[in-house]
Design an enzyme around this catalytic site. Sequence first.
Site, PDB file in Angstrom:
ATOM      1  N   ALA A  40       0.850  -1.191   0.000  1.00  0.00           N
ATOM      2  CA  ALA A  40       0.000   0.000   0.000  1.00  0.00           C
ATOM      3  C   ALA A  40       0.879   1.231   0.000  1.00  0.00           C
ATOM      4  CB  ALA A  40      -0.904  -0.004   1.220  1.00  0.00           C
ATOM      5  N   ASN A  41       0.259   2.394  -0.023  1.00  0.00           N
ATOM      6  CA  ASN A  41       1.017   3.627   0.141  1.00  0.00           C
ATOM      7  C   ASN A  41       0.204   4.603   0.980  1.00  0.00           C
ATOM      8  OD1 ASN A  41      -0.516   5.526  -1.645  1.00  0.00           O
ATOM      9  ND2 ASN A  41       0.005   3.973  -3.146  1.00  0.00           N
TER      10      ASN A  41
END
Lengths: 232, 232
Positions: A40-41
């Site tokens: 994810a970010n």
Amino acid sequence: AIAEAVMARLDPAARPLAGKRAIVTSGPTHEPIDPVRYIANRSSGKQGHAIAAALAAAGAEVTLVTGPTREPDPAGVTVKHIETAREMLAGVEAALPADIAVFAAAVADWRVAEEAGQKLKKDGSGQIPSLSMTENPDILKTVSGLGGTRPSLVVGFAAETEMVVAHATEKRARKGCDWILANDVSPATGTFGGEANTIHLITGAGSEDWPKLTKKEVAEKLATRIVEHFSA
Amino acid sequence: AIAEAVMARLDPAARPLAGKRAIVTSGPTHEPIDPVRYIANRSSGKQGHAIAAALAAAGAEVTLVTGPTREPDPAGVTVKHIETAREMLAGVEAALPADIAVFAAAVADWRVAEEAGQKLKKDGSGQIPSLSMTENPDILKTVSGLGGTRPSLVVGFAAETEMVVAHATEKRARKGCDWILANDVSPATGTFGGEANTIHLITGAGSEDWPKLTKKEVAEKLATRIVEHFSA
């Protein structure tokens, strides 16, 4: 006041993007590693959602394609919820044709080459896994390079941690898009997940430094610039 | 009713874990890849938070060490918020000594070997990165293997997608913990992020199948079993 609000909505000057179709992307993508893990970010989706709302307020017919965020769906906007970069590209393509495309999502550049069907486990062998990555589709470059269905204004974002304007100017040329909104996302700035953005707008005419603004103000300033672009 | 509630709190029988210290872990860990990307997992923290609340309700003095979740901090519990597995271990160690440890967090087995100081970028070379992983500290095994400060009851979770009881029984032996609560997290069950868990309790005496219960019911059943353990 209600009558004025109705008049404002009916007044073409108050809805300068009426008749225009816009696609906006927002949020992170989640790229699965196995059934329980993913990459994810730190994108919150605040900037992309605010842009979708600002374009809708200016009269555009907006489709928002968004990864997982805590942001509520903006009112008056068609929202498609996706997880991966491939799903985001498919959602964008399904929303074409459009006049305006603003790609504010923090799309994962890479995904794991082979998603595991079962949870990866430590097996006691002491062997450490190495995740082979493969490139995700480049949504900005793909849409910028379309023929007849290319939106006439394609806007990308560049999240940079160093040499912000130089990297973003180079990115604009490489992607073939019209504008880049570059922002500094080094941890010290608090941009990811925060309320404010410091933006540099890169166009064919050069670069322009915006003051530090809230993400809502950035969205409104961008919508104003888009209105000016289509009025010129 | 208020007087009864006060009496219940003062009544030792209603606070059977009074004087006992418990450590509970909950949620996912986030393992950074670079300043903007991280590896996460689909744990919601609902089960761990419910266990912390149930043990506190039974009178224990509870420290909850939790990764990023949307769950509110449970009332009457000391909460430490962390992101990575290494931070979670440090939080657990700082909360020792304790009588009870329940490790419900979905700790990342691996982290990226070298976190990048700058955002990893596509450089146009066509080279695809490969993330070299290194093992995170094993919190369950570390605490199970402590000498004088080992909690007298150490409980782990096993999130399995196949051969649930067999894998969990093997895990109990390998980790050196006292109990394992094994649950099936294959995507079809909806356990990750969902409200219900189907648990198999693995102890030195064998395995015991619990019916499908809400995560709150699982927490209360576990708290009851812990009370029985300390009364036996």
